[in-house]
Motif scaffolding. Structure first.
Motif, mmCIF file in Angstrom:
data_model
loop_
_atom_site.group_PDB
_atom_site.id
_atom_site.type_symbol
_atom_site.label_atom_id
_atom_site.label_comp_id
_atom_site.label_asym_id
_atom_site.label_seq_id
_atom_site.Cartn_x
_atom_site.Cartn_y
_atom_site.Cartn_z
ATOM 1 N N ARG A 11 -2.754 11.057 2.146
ATOM 2 C CA ARG A 11 -1.451 11.010 2.484
ATOM 3 C C ARG A 11 -1.309 11.860 3.770
ATOM 4 O O ARG A 11 -2.114 13.494 3.784
ATOM 5 N N GLY A 33 -6.273 2.980 0.645
ATOM 6 C CA GLY A 33 -5.035 2.981 0.330
ATOM 7 C C GLY A 33 -3.786 3.594 -0.569
ATOM 8 O O GLY A 33 -2.541 3.814 -0.670
ATOM 9 N N THR A 38 -3.805 6.847 5.794
ATOM 10 C CA THR A 38 -3.638 5.584 6.877
ATOM 11 C C THR A 38 -4.649 5.031 7.773
ATOM 12 O O THR A 38 -5.760 5.894 7.336
ATOM 13 N N ALA A 65 -5.332 -4.888 5.601
ATOM 14 C CA ALA A 65 -4.368 -4.043 6.229
ATOM 15 C C ALA A 65 -3.354 -4.284 5.188
ATOM 16 O O ALA A 65 -2.519 -3.284 4.899
ATOM 17 N N GLU A 66 -2.965 -5.766 5.549
ATOM 18 C CA GLU A 66 -1.705 -5.800 4.742
ATOM 19 C C GLU A 66 -1.991 -5.536 2.797
ATOM 20 O O GLU A 66 -1.346 -4.658 2.430
ATOM 21 N N THR A 69 -1.883 -1.372 2.936
ATOM 22 C CA THR A 69 -0.210 -0.944 2.964
ATOM 23 C C THR A 69 0.549 -1.373 1.667
ATOM 24 O O THR A 69 1.365 -0.712 1.216
ATOM 25 N N GLY A 73 -0.825 2.592 1.771
ATOM 26 C CA GLY A 73 -0.839 3.617 2.815
ATOM 27 C C GLY A 73 -0.418 3.106 3.078
ATOM 28 O O GLY A 73 0.942 2.064 3.651
ATOM 29 N N THR A 74 -1.376 2.637 4.628
ATOM 30 C CA THR A 74 -0.556 2.473 6.311
ATOM 31 C C THR A 74 -1.954 1.189 6.318
ATOM 32 O O THR A 74 -2.694 2.003 7.622
ATOM 33 N N GLY A 75 -2.018 0.063 6.314
ATOM 34 C CA GLY A 75 -2.853 -0.379 7.057
ATOM 35 C C GLY A 75 -3.060 -1.048 8.764
ATOM 36 O O GLY A 75 -1.589 -0.779 8.825
#
Length: 307
Positions: A11, A33, A38, A65-66, A69, A73-75
């Motif tokens: 994180r 993720g 990120t 990326a989806e 997330t 995580g953050t994609g």
């Protein structure tokens, strides 16, 4: 079953997975993720871009990326051709402006599965191969890594504890002792291991670590399609005389999902003593034994056992 990485282990960390569209790149992005990172997911296959991949495949960086997330995580998808120096420099400028720097860089850029040819074309003299195809294999597998590292490593060396991962096929020892398919393929897959060694030499004074990582027999999207199975039904590919697709050889029983090597990368990134691995060449199975994680189905395959 050993649990995957702590969902908060990474994180606040900023990672770039170059070549995150499919295969090992997508698996690595997803596992980062899982650990809360990120993840900037780059590649040419974009839902809204004008870049084209060497593959005619449906996967996109937006999908990756989806997934990042969805896993915690953050994609962040960014369309980039890693052979285009101006595009990679623009990526570096964007990351510097948006995030200030990066903690993890994964060079998984490839794109030459079609160019390497089908098995009947392997093990021929290099002069029997198409020269333009062979040189493009070198560009896709080596130039992309060098361009990306040149542009993005300055964003990592300002943060002590950075990690560079070079993804290849085969360990340094295995590739040094075995010829791999063709002169062009052999050169690329051996050279990427050496890249990790040389990068590690230059990164060590900055408190950063470089490693080469190889998956085993990877159940990529292309491999699953080849055997006409899915991740949920992959074992049926081992059925003799299948009526609905080709039968995989026995070694496919030890294959792994892309997430397996990804969990190895995530474990390395979360290890405060990761510098002990600097300049080394590692397999996903070795990392699983060291860090006690499993594949998504609870197995711990080792496609390199006995190699």
């Amino acid at each position: 079953m050993a649990a995957p990485t702590d969902p908060d282990a990474l994180r606040g960390r900023i990672a770039v997975v170059a070549g995150a569209t499919r295969g090992a790149g997508r698996g690595i992005a997803a596992a980062l993720g899982e650990a809360g990172a990120t993840v900037i997911c780059t590649g040419r296959s974009s839902a809204g871009g004008n870049l084209t991949s060497d593959y005619d495949r449906p996967e996109t960086i937006e999908q990756t990326a989806e997934l990042v997330t969805a896993l915690g995580g953050t994609g962040v998808p960014v369309a980039v051709d890693h052979l285009d120096i101006a595009q990679v420099r623009a990526l570096a400028a964007r990351i510097g402006g948006d995030f200030g720097g990066i903690d993890i860089l994964v060079n998984d850029i490839w794109g030459a599965e079609v160019l390497k040819g089908a098995p009947p074309t392997w093990n021929r003299p290099m002069w029997d191969h198409d020269l333009a195809d062979g040189l493009r294999i070198l560009r896709l597998g080596l130039d992309t890594h060098l361009i990306t590292s040149h542009c993005l490593l300055p964003l990592m060396v300002g943060r002590p504890g950075g990690l560079l991962v070079e993804v290849t096929d085969g360990t340094a020892r295995y590739n040094a002792e075995h010829y791999r398919l063709s002169v062009f393929y052999d050169l690329v897959k051996s050279a990427v291991n050496r890249l990790a060694f040389s990068h590690g030499h230059e990164l060590e004074p900055f408190g950063a670590t470089a490693v080469a990582v190889t998956p085993g027999w990877l159940r990529s999207e292309m491999m699953l399609d080849n055997y006409r199975v899915t991740e949920d039904t992959w074992r049926t590919a081992l059925t003799p005389n299948r009526p609905d697709g080709p039968t995989a050889p026995p070694g496919f029983a030890d294959s792994e999902s892309p997430r397996f090597v990804g969990r190895g990368v995530a474990a390395l990134a979360a290890d405060p003593t990761r510098a002990r691995w600097n300049q080394q060449s590692l397999t996903s199975a070795e990392l699983a034994r060291e860090y006690n994680f499993t594949d998504i189905d609870g197995r711990r395959p080792d496609g390199w056992a006995g190699a």
